[in-house]
Design a protein around this motif. Structure first.
Motif, PDB file in Angstrom:
ATOM      1  N   UNK A 159       0.831  -1.201   0.000  1.00  0.00           N
ATOM      2  CA  UNK A 159       0.000   0.000   0.000  1.00  0.00           C
ATOM      3  C   UNK A 159       0.871   1.257   0.000  1.00  0.00           C
ATOM      4  N   UNK A 160       0.198   2.397  -0.025  1.00  0.00           N
ATOM      5  CA  UNK A 160       0.896   3.691   0.012  1.00  0.00           C
ATOM      6  C   UNK A 160       0.947   4.234   1.431  1.00  0.00           C
ATOM      7  N   UNK A 161      -0.196   4.207   2.116  1.00  0.00           N
ATOM      8  CA  UNK A 161      -0.271   4.762   3.465  1.00  0.00           C
ATOM      9  C   UNK A 161      -1.172   3.909   4.355  1.00  0.00           C
ATOM     10  N   UNK A 162      -1.060   4.190   5.660  1.00  0.00           N
ATOM     11  CA  UNK A 162      -1.914   3.542   6.646  1.00  0.00           C
ATOM     12  C   UNK A 162      -2.526   4.617   7.520  1.00  0.00           C
ATOM     13  N   UNK A 163      -3.863   4.657   7.551  1.00  0.00           N
ATOM     14  CA  UNK A 163      -4.581   5.517   8.503  1.00  0.00           C
ATOM     15  C   UNK A 163      -4.918   4.631   9.687  1.00  0.00           C
ATOM     16  N   UNK A 164      -4.312   4.952  10.830  1.00  0.00           N
ATOM     17  CA  UNK A 164      -4.517   4.138  12.022  1.00  0.00           C
ATOM     18  C   UNK A 164      -5.503   4.807  12.962  1.00  0.00           C
ATOM     19  N   UNK A 165      -6.461   4.017  13.421  1.00  0.00           N
ATOM     20  CA  UNK A 165      -7.446   4.479  14.400  1.00  0.00           C
ATOM     21  C   UNK A 165      -7.440   3.500  15.566  1.00  0.00           C
ATOM     22  N   UNK A 166      -7.756   4.021  16.748  1.00  0.00           N
ATOM     23  CA  UNK A 166      -7.927   3.176  17.929  1.00  0.00           C
ATOM     24  C   UNK A 166      -9.295   3.475  18.493  1.00  0.00           C
ATOM     25  N   UNK A 167     -10.152   2.480  18.459  1.00  0.00           N
ATOM     26  CA  UNK A 167     -11.534   2.583  18.906  1.00  0.00           C
ATOM     27  C   UNK A 167     -12.259   3.771  18.249  1.00  0.00           C
ATOM     28  N   UNK A 168     -12.028   3.916  16.938  1.00  0.00           N
ATOM     29  CA  UNK A 168     -12.702   4.947  16.155  1.00  0.00           C
ATOM     30  C   UNK A 168     -12.020   6.299  16.140  1.00  0.00           C
ATOM     31  N   UNK A 169     -11.045   6.524  17.019  1.00  0.00           N
ATOM     32  CA  UNK A 169     -10.351   7.815  17.087  1.00  0.00           C
ATOM     33  C   UNK A 169      -9.063   7.751  16.286  1.00  0.00           C
ATOM     34  N   UNK A 170      -8.880   8.718  15.381  1.00  0.00           N
ATOM     35  CA  UNK A 170      -7.724   8.696  14.500  1.00  0.00           C
ATOM     36  C   UNK A 170      -6.432   8.966  15.271  1.00  0.00           C
ATOM     37  N   UNK A 171      -5.443   8.115  15.019  1.00  0.00           N
ATOM     38  CA  UNK A 171      -4.125   8.260  15.631  1.00  0.00           C
ATOM     39  C   UNK A 171      -3.192   8.980  14.665  1.00  0.00           C
ATOM     40  N   UNK A 172      -3.316   8.678  13.381  1.00  0.00           N
ATOM     41  CA  UNK A 172      -2.472   9.334  12.390  1.00  0.00           C
ATOM     42  C   UNK A 172      -2.430   8.572  11.086  1.00  0.00           C
ATOM     43  N   UNK A 174       0.253   7.322   8.190  1.00  0.00           N
ATOM     44  CA  UNK A 174       1.683   7.060   8.095  1.00  0.00           C
ATOM     45  C   UNK A 174       2.021   6.382   6.785  1.00  0.00           C
ATOM     46  N   UNK A 175       3.260   6.602   6.338  1.00  0.00           N
ATOM     47  CA  UNK A 175       3.791   5.957   5.143  1.00  0.00           C
ATOM     48  C   UNK A 175       4.885   4.986   5.564  1.00  0.00           C
ATOM     49  N   UNK A 176       5.290   4.163   4.627  1.00  0.00           N
ATOM     50  CA  UNK A 176       6.391   3.237   4.868  1.00  0.00           C
ATOM     51  C   UNK A 176       7.685   4.036   4.976  1.00  0.00           C
ATOM     52  N   UNK A 177       8.479   3.768   6.010  1.00  0.00           N
ATOM     53  CA  UNK A 177       9.774   4.417   6.182  1.00  0.00           C
ATOM     54  C   UNK A 177      10.841   3.463   5.651  1.00  0.00           C
ATOM     55  N   UNK A 178      11.444   3.850   4.521  1.00  0.00           N
ATOM     56  CA  UNK A 178      12.428   2.989   3.864  1.00  0.00           C
ATOM     57  C   UNK A 178      13.701   2.822   4.679  1.00  0.00           C
ATOM     58  N   UNK A 179      14.072   3.829   5.428  1.00  0.00           N
ATOM     59  CA  UNK A 179      15.315   3.774   6.203  1.00  0.00           C
ATOM     60  C   UNK A 179      15.048   3.287   7.625  1.00  0.00           C
TER      61      UNK A 179
END
Length: 189
Positions: A159-172, A174-179
């Motif tokens: 994938x390109x990015x990940x939208x992370x949520x915890x119990x419906x609340x957005x955490x952030x 993020x993209x893959x960090x190659x380094x």
């Protein structure tokens, strides 16, 4: 003296050639041994489950194929180094024929990345943008942990990015960090 050296070298070469030719000469077949081998080659054999196996021109063709392994998917799971100074990469497998978000979270818990009993409330993969909603995440402020989750999901789902949520609340998002090998917890603050 030169002639003597050539003669000696020739004799050594001739002896070596005679030994190698003798070693390669076929021996006579033992008729009893040939008959026993022929009978063995034509015997029907069986697999561990008792299915008959036919031998045709030396290749075994099984009538009923026995599959002993369950299907599994190879995954890459990122985790924190023991001293929490950065990330390390772990290759492992999850059961099943295709990638599953809950099984990937369970594998991360099994490897000690996440706490146990985290459930996937929802997971969506839309045009390379993953949205993952987890039931809980104790250390949601730990940026190295978030990077481990992000890299694990983005890489495995290509994938390109990940939208992370915890119990419906957005955490952030993020993209893959190659380094990831070079990053430390201090750089993420």
């Amino acid at each position: 003296m030169k002639k003597f050296a050539n003669l000696a070298a020739g004799l050594v070469l001739t002896a070596a050639l005679a030994v190698s030719v003798t070693a390669c000469t076929p021996t006579k077949n033992n008729p009893a041994q040939a008959a026993a081998q022929s009978a063995h080659d034509h015997e029907p054999s069986t697999t561990p489950d008792g299915a008959a196996v036919e031998t045709v021109d030396g290749a075994e063709e099984k009538k009923n194929m026995v599959v002993t392994e369950d299907p599994a998917v190879t995954v890459c799971v990122y985790s924190m180094k023991d001293d929490h100074s950065g990330l390390k990469q772990n290759m492992d497998t999850i059961d099943g024929e295709e990638l599953d978000a809950q099984k990937l979270i369970d594998k991360m818990a099994e490897l000690g990345v996440l706490e146990k009993d985290i459930k996937v409330n929802s997971f969506e993969n839309k045009d390379g943008v993953l949205t993952l909603d987890l039931s809980s995440l104790e250390k949601k402020d730990d940026r190295l942990l978030l990077l481990a989750i992000s890299n694990t999901f983005v890489q495995n789902y290509d994938a390109k990015t990940l939208k992370l949520k915890v119990d419906g609340k957005e955490v952030g998002e993020m993209e893959f960090v190659k380094k990831w090998k070079e990053i430390s917890a201090d750089q993420l603050k």
